[in-house]
Every structure is written in structure tokens, then in C-alpha cells.
Scaffold this active site. Structure first.
Site, PDB file in Angstrom:
ATOM      1  N   ALA A  56      46.441  62.024  39.215  1.00  0.00           N
ATOM      2  CA  ALA A  56      45.997  61.411  37.963  1.00  0.00           C
ATOM      3  C   ALA A  56      46.899  61.803  36.804  1.00  0.00           C
ATOM      4  O   ALA A  56      46.444  61.984  35.676  1.00  0.00           O
ATOM      5  CB  ALA A  56      44.546  61.796  37.663  1.00  0.00           C
ATOM      6  N   ALA A  59      51.839  58.416  36.405  1.00  0.00           N
ATOM      7  CA  ALA A  59      52.016  57.368  37.411  1.00  0.00           C
ATOM      8  C   ALA A  59      50.678  56.976  38.033  1.00  0.00           C
ATOM      9  O   ALA A  59      50.386  55.788  38.217  1.00  0.00           O
ATOM     10  CB  ALA A  59      52.983  57.833  38.494  1.00  0.00           C
ATOM     11  N   SER A  85      46.984  67.180  34.207  1.00  0.00           N
ATOM     12  CA  SER A  85      48.117  66.869  35.073  1.00  0.00           C
ATOM     13  C   SER A  85      49.426  67.216  34.363  1.00  0.00           C
ATOM     14  O   SER A  85      49.505  67.240  33.136  1.00  0.00           O
ATOM     15  CB  SER A  85      48.101  65.389  35.454  1.00  0.00           C
ATOM     16  N   THR A  87      52.170  65.790  33.697  1.00  0.00           N
ATOM     17  CA  THR A  87      52.762  64.862  32.725  1.00  0.00           C
ATOM     18  C   THR A  87      52.557  65.374  31.303  1.00  0.00           C
ATOM     19  O   THR A  87      53.387  65.131  30.416  1.00  0.00           O
ATOM     20  CB  THR A  87      52.128  63.466  32.873  1.00  0.00           C
ATOM     21  N   GLY A  92      60.341  65.649  25.604  1.00  0.00           N
ATOM     22  CA  GLY A  92      61.395  64.945  24.877  1.00  0.00           C
ATOM     23  C   GLY A  92      61.123  63.508  24.523  1.00  0.00           C
ATOM     24  O   GLY A  92      61.287  63.093  23.374  1.00  0.00           O
ATOM     25  N   PHE A 160      69.652  61.583  23.359  1.00  0.00           N
ATOM     26  CA  PHE A 160      69.294  62.363  24.540  1.00  0.00           C
ATOM     27  C   PHE A 160      70.482  62.396  25.487  1.00  0.00           C
ATOM     28  O   PHE A 160      71.382  61.549  25.422  1.00  0.00           O
ATOM     29  CB  PHE A 160      68.056  61.767  25.227  1.00  0.00           C
ATOM     30  N   ALA A 208      43.344  66.558  47.962  1.00  0.00           N
ATOM     31  CA  ALA A 208      43.721  65.659  49.052  1.00  0.00           C
ATOM     32  C   ALA A 208      44.353  66.465  50.179  1.00  0.00           C
ATOM     33  O   ALA A 208      45.300  67.227  49.964  1.00  0.00           O
ATOM     34  CB  ALA A 208      44.691  64.596  48.547  1.00  0.00           C
ATOM     35  N   GLN A 281      66.707  69.475  40.135  1.00  0.00           N
ATOM     36  CA  GLN A 281      67.301  69.585  38.803  1.00  0.00           C
ATOM     37  C   GLN A 281      66.935  70.897  38.123  1.00  0.00           C
ATOM     38  O   GLN A 281      65.761  71.275  38.067  1.00  0.00           O
ATOM     39  CB  GLN A 281      66.843  68.428  37.910  1.00  0.00           C
ATOM     40  N   HIS A 283      66.846  72.429  34.568  1.00  0.00           N
ATOM     41  CA  HIS A 283      66.915  72.084  33.144  1.00  0.00           C
ATOM     42  C   HIS A 283      67.716  73.169  32.440  1.00  0.00           C
ATOM     43  O   HIS A 283      67.491  74.364  32.669  1.00  0.00           O
ATOM     44  CB  HIS A 283      65.516  71.996  32.544  1.00  0.00           C
ATOM     45  N   LEU A 293      59.673  75.427  29.188  1.00  0.00           N
ATOM     46  CA  LEU A 293      60.613  74.368  28.842  1.00  0.00           C
ATOM     47  C   LEU A 293      60.894  74.310  27.346  1.00  0.00           C
ATOM     48  O   LEU A 293      59.980  74.370  26.517  1.00  0.00           O
ATOM     49  CB  LEU A 293      60.049  73.017  29.309  1.00  0.00           C
ATOM     50  N   GLU A 296      65.188  68.955  25.771  1.00  0.00           N
ATOM     51  CA  GLU A 296      66.524  68.448  25.464  1.00  0.00           C
ATOM     52  C   GLU A 296      66.548  67.792  24.083  1.00  0.00           C
ATOM     53  O   GLU A 296      67.599  67.645  23.464  1.00  0.00           O
ATOM     54  CB  GLU A 296      66.902  67.432  26.543  1.00  0.00           C
ATOM     55  N   ARG A 327      72.202  66.814  32.500  1.00  0.00           N
ATOM     56  CA  ARG A 327      71.631  68.152  32.672  1.00  0.00           C
ATOM     57  C   ARG A 327      72.362  68.990  33.712  1.00  0.00           C
ATOM     58  O   ARG A 327      72.499  70.198  33.548  1.00  0.00           O
ATOM     59  CB  ARG A 327      70.148  68.021  33.041  1.00  0.00           C
ATOM     60  N   HIS A 394      63.333  72.316  37.196  1.00  0.00           N
ATOM     61  CA  HIS A 394      62.575  71.426  36.321  1.00  0.00           C
ATOM     62  C   HIS A 394      62.069  70.148  37.000  1.00  0.00           C
ATOM     63  O   HIS A 394      61.000  69.651  36.660  1.00  0.00           O
ATOM     64  CB  HIS A 394      63.465  71.046  35.128  1.00  0.00           C
ATOM     65  N   GLU A 427      57.130  61.489  40.277  1.00  0.00           N
ATOM     66  CA  GLU A 427      58.026  62.504  40.823  1.00  0.00           C
ATOM     67  C   GLU A 427      57.860  62.694  42.320  1.00  0.00           C
ATOM     68  O   GLU A 427      58.775  63.148  42.999  1.00  0.00           O
ATOM     69  CB  GLU A 427      57.806  63.842  40.099  1.00  0.00           C
ATOM     70  N   ARG A 438      68.680  63.313  37.519  1.00  0.00           N
ATOM     71  CA  ARG A 438      67.906  62.481  36.595  1.00  0.00           C
ATOM     72  C   ARG A 438      68.388  62.684  35.167  1.00  0.00           C
ATOM     73  O   ARG A 438      68.641  63.808  34.743  1.00  0.00           O
ATOM     74  CB  ARG A 438      66.419  62.834  36.687  1.00  0.00           C
ATOM     75  N   SER A 443      62.145  60.235  33.200  1.00  0.00           N
ATOM     76  CA  SER A 443      61.013  60.553  34.084  1.00  0.00           C
ATOM     77  C   SER A 443      59.722  59.901  33.598  1.00  0.00           C
ATOM     78  O   SER A 443      58.981  59.317  34.392  1.00  0.00           O
ATOM     79  CB  SER A 443      60.831  62.059  34.212  1.00  0.00           C
TER      80      SER A 443
END
Length: 652
Positions: A56, A59, A85, A87, A92, A160, A208, A281, A283, A293, A296, A327, A394, A427, A438, A443
Site C-alpha cells: 500500500a 504503486a 509505507s 514511499t 526530492g 535534479f 503476505a 543504487q 545514494h 537520506l 539530491e 548518482r 538507497h 520498486e 535510476r 522513482s
């Protein structure tokens, strides 16, 4: 019946006034032999929906309410409350060629994304994502997402990394739409609020366990209710996996503790191959010592990196883009500075991100979250002092292979075949729009575009209320047997100690720079650890009600499955491409040598170069990994609308 009422009331408590009675078909008690050596009864609750979404985040929510808005009876299963979640942690922004700052074109965005992917991205999917980006952002604006604004009231767009105008010839692009430095937080709450408009059923705090596969077709998921320990088989004609990444396979990462690769592990246990998991990746700017984090967007607003000599060292590594190179380039440059003795601090093991030259009002309006984070986790006042930073894990570029429609695919005999009833986005998926690396702010775009694509594809190929295939009576029993074995596991090592060993092994052996010898050693250690987890794990809580020890053990199983595939894929890929940087194979190995005229060369066969996707499958019994490969898709959706971006030497 009392058990059914208790479970139903628990569910109703999560979904508010939404009626779920029609979805509960029966309560069955099955006898299996538990890990305790005694029969254990696990109640099964069966549900039937048109579609089920696992996850949830951005996406999952976009796919979920997209389906519900088309009249599909939709369930969203999440081990977290939706707004927790990951997200929510994105800072950025989201890329889209709106042209609010200077004239822009989505084809330029596509060029930058293909280049950023180091030509491992599938150009049909990149074409689709970049073309749909402006529509997706305007859609979010219409849902109420409070974007930062220009003085003219347009959506503000910041610079960016890796973004340019005019196919790399027009200078730095301002393409990143943002909500200060809390864009993911704003997006997630906007999408969750929008989802409440529709009759979507939430299974909140349900873990799940596995996909329900019948004769090669996905018919839903089996999940554990964390509140009461009941087992739920959620049957659906269409299943969307949107479970996020697996950053917690590493010791230092920006990921939440819940980013454990659950969807990718379920996909592996179903017998399918994940794609490109070796591309992880780092970061450039995680807070030194904490890993938090630092967006960027700091560099997009004018911040820059300095070494112990006060030098803006990125000018040497990327003369044009400087601190806004992609990155992977920035992370490697920082690592080289530290290796060569130009790091800062007592141990010279990090560098500084300087922001205090920016006006305080700009920091307050555009980077308020970063200012607070730096104060809390680094003890730094960004208006006066630099932030100590270090590259930190990241994002996972790889995942469940999908086409641009969101359909999960299996590759065999040189052909991509959609897996009936199964989709993936975000992701956890690999469309592959990110390829080997990426670009920042792609993202959040990936989330909404392909979550939306999954809903559109399902709606175009199905109708609400269609018959859902029956489940065999024993479907899901293997998942319950594994859960029971883990629940009663009585080895000598705790989940925490095994997880710590895995994370440190990955951090040491599959880092920013990689070598064959170190990777091979890591493969051997991970193989042994996989077996040790299976035979020597210990769980202390034998209950089923909010058993976090059990859930963390199941998450560790998932992490081990994806981590083993990651390091084996990295050891096998004998080249450097994007985020995968081999010191013993420092060159990119394509079908042609793009430093020379192509007319004088013969194209290498797929077996002789590395511009191809890795497909990794794993034996969950032994931990052995098998690798295969599939070609990169270079053709766009429409060559007349947008032509292929031909491979070239990648520089910034």
C-alpha cells in the site's frame, strides 16, 4: 462461528464502514504437522475479489484505487498502515517535462533516462513512462497534492541529477516537481486520501506469505493477520505485487526496516526469475553514521560536495553536470576521494555537503525537512555548517520483470510471456525503466505511472465480477507449513544475529566498488549463511498474536532469497555498468565498442557481451542460484513518435 465473528470484526475495524461480509466465504480448519512435532490447527479464512494488490505504498495505492474506480472488487493487503509505507520517505520530487521553468520535452526526459540507465533500460517502457509523466503529475495535482509553486502559481520544478535539455546539449534541466523536500510524504497521503473515495477493502497489518499459483496462473495471495494470527487466502483473478525494495539486505541503507523484499521472494518461491538484482543504487548523501537520506534536492537547490581541502571535487569527475551527475557517478567519486585520503573527519572516512551559502529563507522554504534531519541526526545547523555525508544503499533497480503494461513476465526460449493474473509495479518490479542506474525523481514517477498502468491493463482485459478460478483444497499449505516450522524453530541463533551477519556480508562484499575475489568470497559466505538460517534459527515467541519475532524471521527468509541472487548476479557480471562497478572489469562490455566506428565492427552475440538483463532464480531448499539472461528492448513503442536512443559513451 465465534472465530469468524472475531476475525470479521477485526477486519471491519481496519476498513471503517466498508462491508466485507460478502467477501468471506468460509472458515476452514486444517490439520498440519507443526515444527513442534505436534498437530497444529490454523484457521483459514477465504475471500474472493476481482483483484488484490499486495503493498500500500504509492504503486499499490494507485493500482488499487484505479481498479476500484473501474468497478472491480479490490483488496489491498499491507503489513503496514498505508501511510507508513516507505514511499513516505521520498524527499526530492517527481520528474515530468512540464516546462514550467524553461521549455521542456518528454523526449529529452526519455533520453536522460536511457542514458542514466547506462543503456540497460528497456526503451519501450521508458518511452511510456516519460510520455505519461506530465499527465500523471497533473492527475496528482487534481487529486490535491500540494506542490510547491512558482510566483506565477505553476508547479515549481527544481534541478535534479542526470537531467538535461535538448538531448544533453542544452544544459541542466529543471524537471523535478516537488513539495519542498517532503514529496513522498505528500504523495502517499494524497493517494491514500483518494483511495478512500472508492469501495476498496483494506487488509491492513496482514503479512503476505506467498502467491497462490495454480497451473502457472496466479490466483491471489495467502496472508497472515498479525492481530489475531489467522491465515487468509485472498483469491482474485488479478494480483498486483507492489511490495517495495529490499534495502535492508545491507547494513547501512536509507530504507525502512520493513523494506525486506517480500514480493520478490514470493515471486522466487513461485518458481520465477527476478531481473537485474545486482544493480543496487548507493545514494551519494546519507548522513554519516546514521544513514538517513539527505535528498539530491539539496544539490538541485545549489548545494555542493567538498573534500578535506574545501575543494568542489565533482568538477573533476563530471565537468559539465558537476554535483548533479547521476548518482552512481557521484557515489563513486566520493568513494575515490575518501580512498585517496581527502575525506573529512578524524578518520577521513566521509565528505561534506555544503548548504550554508544558500539564503536561509531558501533553506526554510525548499529544504525544511533536511534542515531538521541534519540537526537531529548530525547535530548540524545547515545555515552555518556542512552536513557529513557518505554513500548509502538507497534503491534496487532490479525486481520482478514486467512489460510496460505492468504484466509480470517469464522469459523462455527467447520469448517474454506474461504470467497469467500477475502484475507488478514500483520498486519491487523491473519494467525496466531504470536499467543499471535510476535517475533521481524517477522513482515516484515509476510508482504512479506503472501502478496506473496495471489498473488500466487489468480493466482493459477483464470485467468486474468475472468468475475466479477455484483454489485446490491444499493450496497454500506449504506456506503454512513453513510458517509453523519458523514459529517453533529452536536453533541456537536469534533472528537479529543472523540478519546482522547477512547485512554486514552484503555491505562488505557487494559495495560501491566490487572485485571478483571479494564477490566470490561473499557468494560463499551467503551460501553458508542461507543454510545456517534454515537449520539454526531460533524464535522465542510461540504465539500468533502480534508475534513480531515470527514476522522478522519470515522477513529474514525473504531477505536471504533476494540477497543471494544479488551477490551471485554481481559476481557473474564481469563488466562495469551503472551502479555495478567492478575494479577488475572497469569497462562496459556492449555488443559494439562504441568508442570506434560501428561500420568496422561485427555485432557480438548475446552470450559475448553484457548489455543484457540478468534473470536469477533460486532453489529455496538449498539457496543455490541459477542465472539466465534476456536481451534489452531497444525499440520504442512508436519509432515515428520517438526513435531509439542509440548506445554511446556515458559521461556527464
Amino acid at each position: 462461528m465465534d472465530q469468524l465473528l472475531r476475525c470479521s470484526n477485526a477486519l471491519l475495524g481496519r476498513v471503517g464502514s466498508r462491508k466485507i461480509w460478502r467477501n468471506i466465504n468460509r472458515l476452514a480448519t486444517r490439520q498440519i504437522t507443526g515444527g513442534s512435532g505436534k498437530p497444529s490447527a490454523y484457521p483459514f479464512v477465504d475471500h474472493v475479489f476481482d483483484a488484490v494488490v499486495v503493498g500500500a505504498g504509492g504503486a499499490g495505492l494507485r493500482a488499487g484505487f484505479g481498479l476500484a474506480s473501474e468497478g472491480f472488487r479490490t483488496a489491498i493487503v499491507s503489513k503496514l498502515f498505508p501511510t507508513r509505507s516507505h514511499t513516505v520517505a521520498a524527499q526530492g520530487g517527481i520528474n515530468a517535462a512540464l516546462g514550467n521553468m524553461e521549455p521542456d520535452d518528454w523526449k529529452w526526459h526519455m533520453y536522460d533516462t536511457v542514458k542514466g540507465s547506462d543503456w540497460l533500460g528497456d526503451q519501450d517502457a521508458i518511452h511510456y513512462m516519460c510520455r505519461e509523466a506530465p499527465t500523471a503529475v497533473v492527475e496528482l495535482e487534481n487529486y490535491g497534492m500540494p506542490f510547491s509553486r512558482t510566483q506565477d502559481g505553476l508547479i515549481y520544478q527544481r534541478a535534479f541529477g542526470g537531467q538535461s535539455y535538448d538531448y544533453g546539449k542544452g544544459g541542466q534541466a529543471h524537471r523535478c516537481c516537488c513539495v519542498a523536500d517532503r514529496t513522498g510524504h505528500s504523495m502517499l497521503h494524497t493517494l491514500y486520501g483518494r483511495s478512500l473515495k472508492y469501495d476498496t477493502t483494506y487488509f491492513t497489518e496482514y503479512f503476505a506469505l506467498d502467491l497462490l499459483m495454480v497451473n502457472g496462473e496466479c490466483r491471489g495471495v495467502i496472508a497472515l493477520c498479525l492481530e489475531d494470527g489467522t491465515i487468509h487466502r485472498i483469491t482474485a483473478k488479478n494480483t498486483v505485487v507492489a511490495t517495495g525494495g529490499y534495502g535492508r539486505a545491507y547494513f547501512s541503507c536509507t530504507s525502512a526496516h520493513t523494506c525486506t523484499g517480500d514480493g520478490n521472494a514470493m515471486f522466487s518461491r513461485a518458481g520465477f526469475a527476478n531481473q537485474d538484482l545486482e544493480f543496487v543504487q548507493f545514494h551519494p548523501t546519507g548522513i554519516y553514521g546514521a544513514g538517513c537520506l539527505i535528498t539530491e534536492g539539496c544539490r538541485g537547490e545549489g548545494g555542493y560536495l567538498i573534500n578535506s581541502e574545501g575543494e568542489r571535487f565533482m568538477e573533476r569527475y563530471a565537468p559539465t553536470a558537476k554535483d548533479l551527475a547521476s548518482r552512481d557517478v557521484v557515489s563513486r567519486s566520493m568513494t575515490i576521494e575518501i580512498r585517496e585520503g581527502r575525506g573529512v573527519g578524524p578518520d577521513k572516512d566521509h565528505v561534506f555537503l555544503q548548504l550554508h551559502h544558500l539564503p536561509p529563507e531558501q533553506l526554510a522554504s525548499r529544504l525544511p525537512g533536511i534542515s531538521e534531519t541534519a540537526s537531529i541526526f548530525a547535530g548540524v545547523d545547515v545555515t552555518r555548517d556542512p552536513i557529513p555525508v557518505l554513500p548509502t544503499v538507497h534503491y534496487n533497480m532490479g525486481g520482478i520483470p514486467t512489460n510496460f503494461k505492468g504484466q509480470a513476465i517469464a522469459h523462455s526460449g527467447g520469448v517474454d510471456r506474461p504470467i497469467p493474473g500477475l502484475y507488478a509495479a514500483g520498486e519491487s518490479a523491473s519494467a525496466s525503466v531504470h536499467g543499471a542506474n535510476r535517475l533521481g525523481a524517477n522513482s515516484l514517477l515509476d510508482l504512479v505511472v506503472f501502478g496506473r498502468a496495471c489498473a488500466h491493463t487489468i480493466a482493459s482485459e477483464n470485467k468486474p465480477g468475472e468468475q475466479v478460478g477455484e483454489l485446490p483444497a491444499d493450496c497454500g499449505e506449504e506456506s503454512v507449513a513453513n510458517l509453523d516450522a519458523v514459529r517453533y524453530a529452536d536453533g541456537s541463533r536469534s533472528v537479529a544475529s543472523l540478519r546482522n551477519q547477512m547485512q554486514r556480508t552484503m555491505q562488505t562484499h557487494a559495495a560501491v566498488f566490487r572485485t571478483g575475489e571479494v564477490l566470490k568470497e561473499g557468494c560463499d559466505q551467503m551460501g553458508e549463511l542461507y543454510k545456517e538460517v534454515a537449520r539454526d534459527i531460533k524464535t522465542s515467541d510461540r504465539g500468533l498474536v502480534w508475534n513480531t519475532d515470527l514476522v522478522e524471521a519470515l522477513e529474514l527468509q525473504n531477505l536471504m532469497i533476494v540477497a543471494c541472487q544479488t551477490i551471485v548476479g554481481a559476481e557473474a557480471r564481469k563488466e562495469s555498468r551503472g551502479a555495478h562497478a567492478r575494479e577488475d572489469y572497469s569497462e562496459r562490455i556492449d555488443e559494439y565498442d562504441y568508442t570506434k566506428p560501428l561500420s568496422e565492427q561485427e555485432k557480438l552475440p548475446l552470450t559475448s557481451h553484457w548489455r543484457k538483463h540478468t534473470l536469477s532464480s533460486i532453489s529455496t531448499a538449498t539457496g543455490s542460484v541459477e542465472l539466465n539472461y534476456r536481451p534489452v528492448i531497444d525499440e520504442t513503442l512508436d519509432q515515428t513518435e520517438c526513435g531509439t536512443v542509440p548506445p554511446a559513451i556515458r559521461s556527464y
